[in-house]
Design an enzyme around this catalytic site. Structure first.
Site, PDB file in Angstrom:
ATOM      1  N   GLU A  26       0.855  -1.196   0.000  1.00 53.11           N
ATOM      2  CA  GLU A  26       0.000   0.000   0.000  1.00 53.11           C
ATOM      3  C   GLU A  26       0.888   1.241   0.000  1.00 53.11           C
ATOM      4  O   GLU A  26       2.041   1.197   0.452  1.00 53.11           O
ATOM      5  CB  GLU A  26      -0.873  -0.049   1.271  1.00 53.11           C
ATOM      6  CG  GLU A  26      -1.746   1.173   1.470  1.00 53.11           C
ATOM      7  CD  GLU A  26      -2.752   1.017   2.621  1.00 53.11           C
ATOM      8  OE1 GLU A  26      -2.711  -0.015   3.332  1.00 53.11           O
ATOM      9  OE2 GLU A  26      -3.576   1.929   2.793  1.00 53.11           O
ATOM     10  N   ASN A  71      -6.599   1.440   2.988  1.00 49.21           N
ATOM     11  CA  ASN A  71      -7.322   2.685   3.249  1.00 49.21           C
ATOM     12  C   ASN A  71      -6.905   3.784   2.270  1.00 49.21           C
ATOM     13  O   ASN A  71      -7.697   4.661   1.941  1.00 49.21           O
ATOM     14  CB  ASN A  71      -7.057   3.154   4.685  1.00 49.21           C
ATOM     15  CG  ASN A  71      -7.607   2.171   5.714  1.00 49.21           C
ATOM     16  OD1 ASN A  71      -8.493   1.372   5.422  1.00 49.21           O
ATOM     17  ND2 ASN A  71      -7.086   2.229   6.934  1.00 49.21           N
ATOM     18  N   ASN A 171     -12.115  -0.780  -0.677  1.00 46.80           N
ATOM     19  CA  ASN A 171     -11.430  -1.374   0.471  1.00 46.80           C
ATOM     20  C   ASN A 171     -12.204  -1.094   1.749  1.00 46.80           C
ATOM     21  O   ASN A 171     -12.563   0.059   2.024  1.00 46.80           O
ATOM     22  CB  ASN A 171     -10.031  -0.753   0.611  1.00 46.80           C
ATOM     23  CG  ASN A 171      -9.295  -1.262   1.838  1.00 46.80           C
ATOM     24  OD1 ASN A 171      -8.896  -2.430   1.881  1.00 46.80           O
ATOM     25  ND2 ASN A 171      -9.138  -0.418   2.842  1.00 46.80           N
ATOM     26  N   GLU A 172     -12.478  -2.121   2.516  1.00 49.56           N
ATOM     27  CA  GLU A 172     -13.083  -2.005   3.855  1.00 49.56           C
ATOM     28  C   GLU A 172     -14.165  -0.930   3.914  1.00 49.56           C
ATOM     29  O   GLU A 172     -14.155  -0.053   4.787  1.00 49.56           O
ATOM     30  CB  GLU A 172     -11.988  -1.736   4.908  1.00 49.56           C
ATOM     31  CG  GLU A 172     -11.024  -2.891   5.034  1.00 49.56           C
ATOM     32  CD  GLU A 172     -10.048  -2.776   6.222  1.00 49.56           C
ATOM     33  OE1 GLU A 172      -9.954  -1.708   6.832  1.00 49.56           O
ATOM     34  OE2 GLU A 172      -9.383  -3.786   6.510  1.00 49.56           O
ATOM     35  N   TYR A 243      -6.682  -8.971  11.435  1.00 51.11           N
ATOM     36  CA  TYR A 243      -5.340  -8.870  12.012  1.00 51.11           C
ATOM     37  C   TYR A 243      -5.387  -9.430  13.428  1.00 51.11           C
ATOM     38  O   TYR A 243      -6.399  -9.283  14.115  1.00 51.11           O
ATOM     39  CB  TYR A 243      -4.880  -7.412  12.038  1.00 51.11           C
ATOM     40  CG  TYR A 243      -4.628  -6.852  10.651  1.00 51.11           C
ATOM     41  CD1 TYR A 243      -3.440  -7.097   9.993  1.00 51.11           C
ATOM     42  CD2 TYR A 243      -5.602  -6.100   9.996  1.00 51.11           C
ATOM     43  CE1 TYR A 243      -3.203  -6.600   8.713  1.00 51.11           C
ATOM     44  CE2 TYR A 243      -5.380  -5.593   8.717  1.00 51.11           C
ATOM     45  CZ  TYR A 243      -4.178  -5.851   8.081  1.00 51.11           C
ATOM     46  OH  TYR A 243      -3.946  -5.361   6.821  1.00 51.11           O
ATOM     47  N   GLU A 291      -6.424  -9.336   3.322  1.00 48.90           N
ATOM     48  CA  GLU A 291      -5.571  -8.703   4.332  1.00 48.90           C
ATOM     49  C   GLU A 291      -5.574  -9.589   5.565  1.00 48.90           C
ATOM     50  O   GLU A 291      -6.624  -9.765   6.197  1.00 48.90           O
ATOM     51  CB  GLU A 291      -6.066  -7.308   4.719  1.00 48.90           C
ATOM     52  CG  GLU A 291      -5.692  -6.231   3.725  1.00 48.90           C
ATOM     53  CD  GLU A 291      -6.015  -4.825   4.203  1.00 48.90           C
ATOM     54  OE1 GLU A 291      -5.819  -4.546   5.407  1.00 48.90           O
ATOM     55  OE2 GLU A 291      -6.461  -4.026   3.374  1.00 48.90           O
ATOM     56  N   GLN A 348       1.585  -6.616   5.284  1.00 44.68           N
ATOM     57  CA  GLN A 348       1.930  -6.274   3.923  1.00 44.68           C
ATOM     58  C   GLN A 348       3.290  -6.897   3.587  1.00 44.68           C
ATOM     59  O   GLN A 348       3.666  -7.830   4.278  1.00 44.68           O
ATOM     60  CB  GLN A 348       1.930  -4.769   3.770  1.00 44.68           C
ATOM     61  CG  GLN A 348       0.543  -4.162   4.105  1.00 44.68           C
ATOM     62  CD  GLN A 348       0.381  -2.700   3.734  1.00 44.68           C
ATOM     63  OE1 GLN A 348       1.203  -2.095   3.053  1.00 44.68           O
ATOM     64  NE2 GLN A 348      -0.705  -2.086   4.196  1.00 44.68           N
TER      65      GLN A 348
END
Ligand code: AHR
Length: 490
Positions: A26, A71, A171-172, A243, A291, A348
């Site tokens: 990212e 993000n 994304n999200e 996560y 992710e 990442q």
């Protein structure tokens, strides 16, 4: 302690898609600037990309890399990162409150990714932008037509289309922190129409719709159902993000967090099946766990980082052996769910919650989590075998029935070799693996452990690294260890 494992080459349960071992870069912190790209570094190539970093990514052999966010993508104008570098605007990057120089954009990233042998998984901005920009981006990347955006790519020096196959629809978008956050209904309508338009430009692309950014989200479940009901015909995958971290300093519970990942996958799979049944269709929606990783070490230090810097050291978790064991358990869990999860991205790849770390202008090194990721990339090719594993379990105040051993077996169809991946979660006990392999013998046992479960690697010294163990007297899994055991037919 003993564990009993039966493997049979004939009992194949499903193909492991190579994209299960993808990663993610990212525009955040030092992932791009100071990570993969640093034109003033002595090891930089002509395009400004660090060859030492690229070398480690090639050693891993990462099949697919998600880009450019995260993000970040929800406020990104992809055109800012194209054309003459001296004319590119510097922007206030709102997601991470940093300065984005746009020195690296889609063109440079695509060229670099091809060079390291990876495919790009591209995310479009459904935060501040929408269907029109997504359509233009697909044309820019993939079209051969004599039309505006394809011509723009040619003018920027790329005659041949990039041929990007995998696309994320934002994304999200369920997260209130997301720029342009949406309700499930708002997102579902937008994702449905955007998918339709993107596939009108290129009907060979595959689309990933946003699922929940965490199973603990208040909209978890409802979000998935709403999105699937409205987008079913247009999308191919639904995303999952999660996560993990040892936030309560409770190693035994933390080592069991792959059970949460397993339950998350099974729950989202069940929702997909429910909507499939309602729709009376043969089409099955697969999952993209795009992710996942350990992320908690850097949370406090990140609060001290001043805003509006270029490439600040954000999310620089330094990983321990304990984290490597968790990453190993998570990788095994993904492989065990390979019938449903086709894509997954270790988030990442460089500097930002990453297996690879760099110093600006200096060295590069492998974090502890590099090794389980490397081993699964190398040996997790082929078909997941049905295994029967019998071992003791333990319970903590927060989690019940955690098996001491997490394991799976993969058959390489080309070589006929079988690889068993196994984590021994016990902090104290060695585990003798009693094997029933139906005519195969162990030829190699690689193990990763250390005396101190909090041992870390740094640029100066590597304390956690794999070693070869003898297979002459059977297979012993040391306490708190990650293991790779290779078998050939006798
Ligand atoms: O990977 C770091 C961030 O975690 C990503 O930008 C976002 O998608 C997630 O919340």
């Amino acid at each position: 302690m003993k564990a009993f494992l039966t493997i049979d080459k004939q009992h194949k349960t499903g193909d492991i898609d190579r994209r299960l071992f993808g990663s993610f870069i990212e525009h955040i912190g030092r992932a791009v600037y100071g990570g993969i790209y640093e034109p003033t570094h002595p090891n930089a190539d002509r395009d400004g990309f660090r060859q030492d970093v690229a070398g480690l990514i090639q050693e891993l052999g990462v099949p697919v890399i998600r880009y450019p966010g995260g993000n970040f993508v929800s406020g990104y104008n992809w055109e800012d990162g194209t054309g003459d570098k001296s004319l590119r605007p510097k922007r206030m990057e709102l997601a991470w409150q940093s300065v984005e120089t746009n020195e690296v954009g889609i063109d440079e990233f695509q060229k670099w990714a091809t060079g390291v042998g990876s495919e790009v998984m591209m995310a479009v901005n459904l935060g501040t932008r929408g269907a029109e920009d997504a359509r233009n981006l697909v044309e820019y990347c993939n079209a051969e037509t004599p039309t505006h955006y394809a011509e723009m790519r040619r003018k920027n020096g790329f005659e041949k289309p990039f041929g990007i196959k995998l696309w994320c629809l934002g994304n999200e978008m369920d997260g209130p922190w997301q720029i342009g956050h949406k309700t499930a209904d708002e997102y579902a309508r937008l994702a449905c129409e955007t998918s339709k338009i993107m596939k009108l430009v290129d009907d060979s692309i595959e689309l990933v719709a946003c699922g929940s950014s965490h199973p603990g989200m208040p909209t978890f479940g409802i979000w998935e159902e709403t999105v699937l009901r409205q987008c079913y015909d247009y999308i191919d995958y639904l995303s999952l993000h999660s996560y993990y971290g040892n936030r309560d300093d409770d190693t035994e519970t933390y080592l069991g967090c792959s059970l949460d990942m397993d339950r998350f996958i099974k729950s989202v799979g069940a929702i997909c099946d429910k909507v499939q049944a309602e729709k009376k269709t043969d089409k099955k929606i697969f999952l993209s766990f795009d992710e996942w990783n350990v992320w908690f070490h850097s949370n406090e230090q990140d609060k001290q980082i001043p805003k509006w810097q270029t490439a600040p050291p954000l999310l620089e978790d330094i990983y321990t052996l304990e984290d490597a064991l968790v990453v190993g358990c998570l990788l095994i869990t993904l492989m065990k769910n390979c019938d449903r999860v086709k894509i997954a991205c270790l988030a990442q790849l460089v500097n930002v919650i990453a297996p690879i770390m760099t110093e600006n202008g200096g060295r590069v090194w492998k974090q502890t989590i590099f090794y389980p990721y490397l081993h699964t990339l190398k040996y997790g090719r082929g078909v997941l075998l049905r295994t029967a594993l019998k071992c003791d379990t333990y319970s903590t105040d927060k989690k019940q029935n955690i098996p001491y051993i997490e394991a799976c077996a993969v058959l390489n169809d080309y070589t006929g070799e079988v690889t068993v991946f196994a984590v021994n979660r016990s902090l104290k006990c060695n585990c003798k693996l009693v094997l029933n392999t139906n005519g195969m013998k162990a030829v190699e046992h690689i193990t990763l452990t250390a005396d101190n479960i909090r041992a870390v690697n740094s640029a100066d010294s590597e304390s956690v690294y794999p070693v070869d163990k003898s297979v002459a007297n059977g297979i012993d899994l040391p306490p708190k260890s990650w293991n790779v055991i290779r078998f050939v037919s006798e």
